[in-house]
Write a protein that holds these residues in place. Structure first.
Motif, PDB file in Angstrom:
ATOM      1  N   ASP A 171      37.590  61.029  78.168  1.00  7.74           N
ATOM      2  CA  ASP A 171      38.770  60.174  78.255  1.00  7.74           C
ATOM      3  C   ASP A 171      38.301  58.731  78.073  1.00  7.74           C
ATOM      4  O   ASP A 171      37.108  58.439  78.113  1.00  7.74           O
ATOM      5  CB  ASP A 171      39.490  60.358  79.592  1.00  7.74           C
ATOM      6  N   ARG A 228      47.823  61.208  76.537  1.00 13.56           N
ATOM      7  CA  ARG A 228      47.722  61.738  75.173  1.00 13.56           C
ATOM      8  C   ARG A 228      46.510  62.670  75.112  1.00 13.56           C
ATOM      9  O   ARG A 228      45.435  62.336  75.607  1.00 13.56           O
ATOM     10  CB  ARG A 228      47.539  60.592  74.180  1.00 13.56           C
ATOM     11  N   VAL A 229      46.683  63.815  74.494  1.00  7.89           N
ATOM     12  CA  VAL A 229      45.634  64.819  74.415  1.00  7.89           C
ATOM     13  C   VAL A 229      45.387  65.159  72.958  1.00  7.89           C
ATOM     14  O   VAL A 229      46.342  65.465  72.215  1.00  7.89           O
ATOM     15  CB  VAL A 229      46.006  66.098  75.201  1.00  7.89           C
ATOM     16  N   THR A 230      44.133  65.099  72.532  1.00  2.00           N
ATOM     17  CA  THR A 230      43.737  65.509  71.172  1.00  2.00           C
ATOM     18  C   THR A 230      42.677  66.592  71.286  1.00  2.00           C
ATOM     19  O   THR A 230      41.798  66.538  72.160  1.00  2.00           O
ATOM     20  CB  THR A 230      43.187  64.320  70.379  1.00  2.00           C
ATOM     21  N   ILE A 231      42.740  67.554  70.372  1.00  4.22           N
ATOM     22  CA  ILE A 231      41.820  68.696  70.394  1.00  4.22           C
ATOM     23  C   ILE A 231      41.158  68.800  69.025  1.00  4.22           C
ATOM     24  O   ILE A 231      41.843  68.778  67.984  1.00  4.22           O
ATOM     25  CB  ILE A 231      42.566  69.996  70.731  1.00  4.22           C
ATOM     26  N   HIS A 232      39.811  68.934  69.030  1.00  7.16           N
ATOM     27  CA  HIS A 232      39.050  69.111  67.797  1.00  7.16           C
ATOM     28  C   HIS A 232      38.154  70.338  67.965  1.00  7.16           C
ATOM     29  O   HIS A 232      37.034  70.250  68.473  1.00  7.16           O
ATOM     30  CB  HIS A 232      38.197  67.871  67.498  1.00  7.16           C
ATOM     31  N   THR A 280      40.343  63.744  75.168  1.00  6.72           N
ATOM     32  CA  THR A 280      39.865  64.419  73.963  1.00  6.72           C
ATOM     33  C   THR A 280      39.060  65.650  74.339  1.00  6.72           C
ATOM     34  O   THR A 280      38.203  65.602  75.239  1.00  6.72           O
ATOM     35  CB  THR A 280      38.986  63.472  73.129  1.00  6.72           C
ATOM     36  N   LEU A 339      43.880  58.435  76.620  1.00  8.59           N
ATOM     37  CA  LEU A 339      43.605  59.473  75.631  1.00  8.59           C
ATOM     38  C   LEU A 339      42.571  60.439  76.199  1.00  8.59           C
ATOM     39  O   LEU A 339      41.483  60.051  76.619  1.00  8.59           O
ATOM     40  CB  LEU A 339      43.083  58.858  74.341  1.00  8.59           C
ATOM     41  N   ARG A 360      36.646  68.460  72.370  1.00 12.54           N
ATOM     42  CA  ARG A 360      35.997  68.793  71.104  1.00 12.54           C
ATOM     43  C   ARG A 360      34.885  69.798  71.371  1.00 12.54           C
ATOM     44  O   ARG A 360      34.364  69.883  72.481  1.00 12.54           O
ATOM     45  CB  ARG A 360      35.446  67.542  70.417  1.00 12.54           C
TER      46      ARG A 360
END
Length: 896
Positions: free
Chosen positions: A820, A763-767, A804, A802, A806
């Motif tokens: 991660d 899972r990849v999240t970008i901020h 991340t 996960l 940012r």
């Protein structure tokens, strides 16, 4: 009377040496010129005798070489167990230094001092083992052949044609407390070889035909005898110093020739040279600098010429400071253990020899145990000396000024007598003597003599009846005049001498200070250009003339490094003279007998590694540079510069060696780190392709899987080679960032697209805030950084982890974090993960990583003046933080 008190510095050094020797064990060396002379046999014989006398004797290591008589001498002696080590399938038995230290016997036998230990031992050489034993207070007996002495290695190779690999430093040999020479004739040694008492018959025959030839053995025997004699001479000198013996011990001849301005000195020097050659003895040429004598004294020029003659004939030249010539020479002769003194004698009137003792008479009276040779003959034609300069106006005025203090003293004495304040003749005489002393202090010896004569005349004219005349009514005043004149002359002479000594001391202090300042300045500089510039400028100020410095070049003419605008550099002879001085390491040029047509005097820059170059000095009076004091000062300056140049070159060589070692280490690491990574994909590709070629009944699914394997492994191989090339470019500085304005969101998106396969199960999240400024970076390089970080996250973390990304603006930097929540990295390896070929978890990716990805990341970020760091997160996982400097006046764009 001679002060015979010992020197306190020598006493302190002697006490310190005795204390160090008391704590240290003693070393005895059984010394010979070849194998088979009987060193080990004699050592064991003495050991058996020592044991019978009650000493605790232990054999640490003895090599009997299969000789029955040697093995028989080992009977009854305690022997330490040997240390066994395996080398290329062969078990080697070596001396066990730890066992010896644990046993701590009174006397330990360790054969073959020059032996090289096997791999795995604490020390590389056996003499290092012996040094450790000595420091522990254990007495050691050992054996050594002359060919193993380090300083004789080249000589031995030239004589025998054999290069000896195992050597012992000379300092170890010199530190031996006792040396026992084991010597037999070459004929006897050859007979022992043929009889099989040294080697087995086949080996003995080969030895006789090569190393053990009679000519070789005779030469080696002479070398061993000379080394033993040199060592014995050192022991004699040490014993003489320990006893504080003032008289020389005539164990060997040493000559001293007295050098002075007399024209017969040249004949004495040549006689000393012939006598030294006949006796095969060293010889010294000693001159006395009568402290305070003016440098313009014409005798000093003649002394300088004689000193140069002695140097050309091979003497060690020394200039001593003192007033008593005979005492100074004899004190120095005794300190150097001189046995014969040669001095010249010129014809002098008998009445002068009766009234005034000569230097020759004083030396004969005080020499005692030293033989004195008086060389008498007709005076040689002296070399032309500089014309004595006419007295200047200032010198003449000094003689006129001598009248002033006497006139003042006469007026004071007359006034005191007139008013009956102090009218005794003693007070009057004291006033005149004070005037003489003042004149001597202010104007020197000549005006002081004139002042003494004037004082007697004025005293007679004004104060001795009949007053107003030079007649003397009472003859007792004659004694007064004589005593007054004598005291005035003595006080004037002593005062003027003290003044001259003060001036001489100041001059020496200035020279010493100049040398110290030069050394201090050179020690703080690096680089040939800066070193020669500093030295040349200071020496030019020191001598008041022109200076040029030439540096040696390996295969061409010397390079002019300083003084390009000087007249020295423009003269046609300067370069050939500089080359000659470099080749021969000798003084040459103006004022010398070698290439005297040069415009300057050339000093070699002699260092420990040879002649580094030449310093050329030009002054109006070239002979002044040959004055012993000035010459020694300039030679010291030249040596300081030579050592500084050597130090600088050694620093460069060390840096080059370090770079080469790092390159070799990198090459080794590259081969070890990449060989497996190259083999693995190639093996997979080869296996899959051979299956496709050889198998005829593969279904479509299997064929597709094999083709995907080939494609994946080819892509992996491509990434590995790309990383290697990229790393090489970054380290070589070839990958210069091509900076343009970029949007961070686009770079991150492109990297995510390239790593979509690796992150397909994560899972990849970008901020990323919408107001981030543009980045002035190399887009391709920074994108590669994100690709490497994301690939690592996908490769080293479990499925479902996960990831991340940012970013935020922090003061003057843009802070980008890729994190991660996987297992993280081992504690303590936060910095090591950025090293080339380092992998924190080699097995977590099946060994498929190359260990270059994070090293490339750091190199790219550093090329952008940024920084990247790794840290474990408290809840698990790892975070990589990139800090990039924010550019000024970045263009504003609107992302909608």
């Amino acid at each position: 009377m001679t002060d015979a008190r010992p020197d306190p510095d020598e006493l302190l050094a002697q006490v310190q040496a005795e204390e160090a020797h008391a704590r240290r064990g003693s070393l005895k060396v059984f010394f010979g010129y070849a194998a088979g002379v009987g060193k080990t046999y004699l050592m064991l014989e003495n050991a058996q005798r020592a044991k019978s006398q009650g000493r605790d004797v232990v054999v640490g290591y003895v090599e009997p070489h299969g000789r029955a008589e040697t093995e028989a001498l080992l009977a009854g002696l305690e022997t330490l167990p040997l240390r066994e080590s395996e080398y290329r399938g062969v078990v080697l038995r070596e001396f066990d230094v730890d066992a010896a230290l644990a046993r701590r016997p009174d006397l330990l036998l360790v054969d073959e001092l020059a032996h090289t230990n096997a791999d795995g031992c604490r020390h590389e050489k056996r003499w290092q083992d012996v040094e450790e034993l000595l420091e522990a207070g254990i007495n050691v007996w050992t054996t050594l052949n002359v060919q193993h002495i380090e300083s004789l290695n080249d000589v031995i190779g030239q004589i025998t044609g054999v290069t000896v690999r195992e050597t012992v430093p000379d300092r170890v040999f010199d530190l031996a407390d006792d040396l026992e020479l084991v010597d037999i004739t070459p004929e006897e040694l050859l007979g022992r070889l043929k009889g099989g008492k040294v080697y087995v018959p086949e080996q003995a025959q080969r030895a006789i035909q090569s190393f053990f030839q009679k000519s070789n053995l005779s030469a080696l025997r002479e070398l061993s005898l000379r080394q033993a004699a040199r060592r014995i001479h050192t022991d004699v000198e040490s014993a003489r110093r320990e006893k504080a013996a003032a008289q020389p011990w005539a164990t060997g001849e040493r000559l001293l020739v007295c050098v002075g301005p007399s024209p017969t000195t040249a004949r004495v020097i040549r006689t000393a040279r012939r006598m030294a050659a006949a006796l095969d003895a060293p010889w010294l040429a000693v001159s006395i600098d009568l402290t305070g004598e003016p440098s313009s004294n014409p005798g000093r020029h003649q002394v300088t010429q004689h000193i140069r003659l002695a140097e050309r004939l091979g003497a060690e030249t020394v200039t001593l400071a003192g007033q008593d010539v005979a005492a100074t020479i004899l004190d120095y002769a005794r300190s150097r253990n001189v046995t014969k003194i040669l001095v010249g004698k010129t014809n002098q009137p008998r009445w002068r020899r009766l009234l005034f003792s000569t230097v020759v008479d004083d030396i004969l009276d005080q020499s005692h145990e030293i033989d004195v040779y008086v060389i008498h003959g007709e005076a040689e034609q002296p070399a032309p000396t500089p014309t004595r300069p006419r007295k200047t106006l200032a010198a003449r005025m000094s003689y006129l000024s001598a009248c002033g203090p006497i006139a003042v003293a006469g007026c004071l004495a007359y006034g005191l007598r007139r008013f009956q304040i102090a009218d005794s003749e003693a007070n009057t005489v004291m006033l005149f003597i004070a005037g003489v002393a003042w004149t001597a202090y202010r104007h020197g010896r000549g005006p002081a003599v004139l002042s003494s004569l004037l004082a007697v005349l004025v005293f007679d004219f004004l104060f001795v009846p009949p007053i107003g005349t030079f007649a003397v009514a009472d003859t007792q005043y004659v004694v007064t005049f004589v005593v007054m004149l004598t005291i005035g002359l003595v006080i004037g002479s002593l005062t003027s001498r003290l003044r001259a000594q003060v001036n001489s001391t100041r001059q020496r202090e200035r020279r010493t200070s100049a040398l110290y300042e030069l050394g201090k300045q050179l020690s703080a500089l690096y680089g040939n250009v800066f070193l020669v510039s500093a030295a040349g400028t200071r020496i030019a100020d020191m001598v008041g003339g022109e200076v040029a410095i030439y540096l040696r070049q390996s295969s061409k003419a010397p390079d002019l490094a300083f003084g390009h605008d000087s007249s020295i550099a423009k003269h046609a002879l300067s370069l050939p003279v500089a080359q000659w001085v470099i080749d021969h390491d000798q003084l040459a040029g103006a004022g010398t007998n070698t290439l005297p047509n040069a415009v300057a005097l050339f000093f070699p820059l002699t260092g420990s590694q040879g002649t580094q170059g030449v310093i050329a000095i030009r002054v109006p009076d070239a002979e002044r540079l040959l004055d012993p004091d000035i010459r020694r000062l300039l030679e010291a300056c030249a040596n300081q510069l030579a050592l500084a140049l050597e130090r600088d070159q050694l620093t460069i060589d060390a840096a080059d060696a370090r770079v080469q070692a790092e390159a070799e280490q990198l090459r080794s690491s590259l081969l070890s780190g990449v060989s497996h990574d190259l083999k693995t994909p190639l093996a997979a590709i080869a296996g899959a392709s051979s299956s496709l070629l050889e198998a005829t009944s593969l279904d479509e699914i299997t064929r597709r899987q094999l083709l995907e394997t080939i494609g994946d492994e080819a892509a992996r191989l491509h990434r590995l080679l790309e990383n290697l090339l990229q790393m090489s470019k970054l380290e070589a500085g070839a990958a210069t960032p091509n900076c343009q304005w970029h949007v961070l969101e686009e770079l991150v998106g492109s990297a995510l697209h390239r790593t979509r396969t690796e992150l397909s199960r994560h899972r990849v999240t970008i901020h990323l805030p919408p107001d981030l400024p543009l980045l002035f970076v190399d887009g391709l390089l920074l994108e590669q950084v994100f690709v490497n970080l994301l690939e690592n996250a996908g490769r080293y973390t479990p499925e479902g982890t996960l990831v991340t990304i940012r970013a935020a603006v922090d003061s003057q930097h843009l802070r980008i974090a890729v994190a991660d929540n996987g297992p993280g990295i081992p504690s303590g390896s936060e910095e090591r993960v950025f090293e080339k070929f380092y992998r924190a978890s080699p097995t977590s990716d099946g060994g498929r990583g190359s260990g270059l990805g994070l090293a490339i990341c750091r190199a790219v970020i550093k090329s952008h003046n940024g920084n990247i760091q790794a840290s474990n997160l408290p809840g698990g996982g790892v975070e990589f933080v990139i800090q990039l400097p924010l550019p000024r006046n970045a263009p504003q764009v609107s992302l909608e």
